[in-house]
Design a protein around this motif. Structure first.
Motif, PDB file in Angstrom:
ATOM      1  N   MET A  37       7.790  24.866  92.958  1.00 43.47           N
ATOM      2  CA  MET A  37       8.902  25.418  93.713  1.00 43.47           C
ATOM      3  C   MET A  37       9.747  24.282  94.299  1.00 43.47           C
ATOM      4  N   HIS A  38       9.094  23.266  94.807  1.00 47.18           N
ATOM      5  CA  HIS A  38       9.797  22.133  95.420  1.00 47.18           C
ATOM      6  C   HIS A  38      10.687  21.406  94.405  1.00 47.18           C
ATOM      7  N   GLY A  39      10.180  21.218  93.202  1.00 44.23           N
ATOM      8  CA  GLY A  39      10.950  20.552  92.154  1.00 44.23           C
ATOM      9  C   GLY A  39      11.233  21.498  91.003  1.00 44.23           C
ATOM     10  N   PHE A  40      11.769  22.681  91.315  1.00 44.93           N
ATOM     11  CA  PHE A  40      11.908  23.708  90.290  1.00 44.93           C
ATOM     12  C   PHE A  40      12.812  23.281  89.139  1.00 44.93           C
ATOM     13  N   ARG A  41      13.899  22.591  89.421  1.00 45.16           N
ATOM     14  CA  ARG A  41      14.784  22.148  88.331  1.00 45.16           C
ATOM     15  C   ARG A  41      14.034  21.227  87.368  1.00 45.16           C
ATOM     16  N   ILE A  42      13.225  20.342  87.912  1.00 48.38           N
ATOM     17  CA  ILE A  42      12.444  19.430  87.069  1.00 48.38           C
ATOM     18  C   ILE A  42      11.429  20.228  86.253  1.00 48.38           C
ATOM     19  N   PHE A  43      10.763  21.188  86.887  1.00 48.28           N
ATOM     20  CA  PHE A  43       9.776  22.002  86.177  1.00 48.28           C
ATOM     21  C   PHE A  43      10.444  22.831  85.084  1.00 48.28           C
ATOM     22  N   ARG A  44      11.574  23.432  85.390  1.00 48.13           N
ATOM     23  CA  ARG A  44      12.308  24.221  84.394  1.00 48.13           C
ATOM     24  C   ARG A  44      12.722  23.337  83.220  1.00 48.13           C
ATOM     25  N   GLY A  45      13.175  22.129  83.503  1.00 48.43           N
ATOM     26  CA  GLY A  45      13.524  21.180  82.448  1.00 48.43           C
ATOM     27  C   GLY A  45      12.324  20.785  81.614  1.00 48.43           C
ATOM     28  N   HIS A  46      11.177  20.636  82.282  1.00 49.26           N
ATOM     29  CA  HIS A  46       9.938  20.302  81.571  1.00 49.26           C
ATOM     30  C   HIS A  46       9.565  21.426  80.599  1.00 49.26           C
ATOM     31  N   VAL A  47       9.642  22.659  81.062  1.00 49.75           N
ATOM     32  CA  VAL A  47       9.330  23.799  80.196  1.00 49.75           C
ATOM     33  C   VAL A  47      10.307  23.847  79.025  1.00 49.75           C
ATOM     34  N   SER A  48      11.575  23.620  79.302  1.00 53.14           N
ATOM     35  CA  SER A  48      12.590  23.632  78.246  1.00 53.14           C
ATOM     36  C   SER A  48      12.325  22.539  77.207  1.00 53.14           C
ATOM     37  N   THR A  49      11.869  21.381  77.656  1.00 47.49           N
ATOM     38  CA  THR A  49      11.593  20.263  76.755  1.00 47.49           C
ATOM     39  C   THR A  49      10.319  20.472  75.944  1.00 47.49           C
ATOM     40  N   THR A  50       9.283  21.000  76.575  1.00 47.91           N
ATOM     41  CA  THR A  50       7.985  21.105  75.897  1.00 47.91           C
ATOM     42  C   THR A  50       7.812  22.405  75.116  1.00 47.91           C
ATOM     43  N   VAL A  51       8.670  23.384  75.369  1.00 48.68           N
ATOM     44  CA  VAL A  51       8.645  24.635  74.611  1.00 48.68           C
ATOM     45  C   VAL A  51      10.066  24.897  74.114  1.00 48.68           C
ATOM     46  N   PRO A  52      10.580  24.023  73.226  1.00 46.55           N
ATOM     47  CA  PRO A  52      11.998  24.101  72.844  1.00 46.55           C
ATOM     48  C   PRO A  52      12.378  25.368  72.086  1.00 46.55           C
ATOM     49  N   ARG A  53      11.428  26.030  71.457  1.00 49.82           N
ATOM     50  CA  ARG A  53      11.752  27.248  70.695  1.00 49.82           C
ATOM     51  C   ARG A  53      12.229  28.381  71.566  1.00 49.82           C
ATOM     52  N   LEU A  54      11.970  28.307  72.860  1.00 47.08           N
ATOM     53  CA  LEU A  54      12.376  29.386  73.766  1.00 47.08           C
ATOM     54  C   LEU A  54      13.866  29.376  74.056  1.00 47.08           C
ATOM     55  N   GLY A  55      14.483  28.227  74.019  1.00 53.63           N
ATOM     56  CA  GLY A  55      15.881  28.137  74.429  1.00 53.63           C
ATOM     57  C   GLY A  55      15.972  27.954  75.925  1.00 53.63           C
TER      58      GLY A  55
END
Length: 173
Positions: free
Chosen positions: A24-42
């Motif tokens: 929650m504290h670094g949500f933008r970073i976490f969201r970016g991490h998910v986007s990078t490591t699971v790229p098929r999701l968009g």
């Protein structure tokens, strides 16, 4: 048996509260991490997945605090830990230099220590489930006895990979 339940409950609350709080504290970073490591999701879907993970982690914390909802919290914890273990196995196989994102902005590359941690947490969750089924619930004194060791164990498990890398022997040339 009641101390086992109290320990498991408090340990899992610590792990999921700390992990969720960091995300929650670094949500933008976490969201970016998910986007990078699971790229098929968009980008849009990865943002929804990141939000769902965060809400489920916080839901585990909330439900473990209420006796009638403990089984729901434990089932959700098992589901999250199993899914995250599959995710870690995939990262280890395809992108071993990527961070696990376990505690939000963690930069530690995924390793076997992450899998070991998840195996321990899965066993702890199953043991806690077993204790919940066979006891009438811990008393306040059981929680008092288990609180410090459970919190210390939870934080240690959450940062197990960092601790392993800290103590890893390096060759001196």
């Amino acid at each position: 048996m009641q101390v086992v339940e109290a320990f498991g409950q408090l340990c899992l609350i610590t792990v999921f509260a700390w992990s969720g709080g960091q995300k929650m504290h670094g949500f933008r970073i976490f969201r970016g991490h998910v986007s990078t490591t699971v790229p098929r999701l968009g980008r849009l879907s990865s943002g929804m997945l990141a939000t769902a993970v965060l809400l489920m982690e916080l839901g585990v914390v909330a439900s473990l605090m209420v006796r009638p909802l403990k089984r729901v919290g434990l089932a959700t914890a098992l589901l999250l830990l199993a899914a995250f273990t599959v995710y870690l196995l995939n990262l280890l196989r395809t992108r071993s230099n990527a961070s696990c994102g376990c505690a939000g902005a963690s930069g530690t590359p995924v390793s076997g220590a992450h899998l070991l941690r998840n195996a321990i947490l899965l066993a702890l969750t199953a043991g806690t489930w077993w204790a919940v089924v066979f006891t009438s619930g811990p008393s306040l004194s059981h929680y008092a006895i288990a609180a410090a060791p459970a919190a210390a164990t939870g934080i240690t498990l959450l940062y197990l990979a960092e601790l392993v890398s800290l103590f890893r022997m390096t060759q001196v040339k």
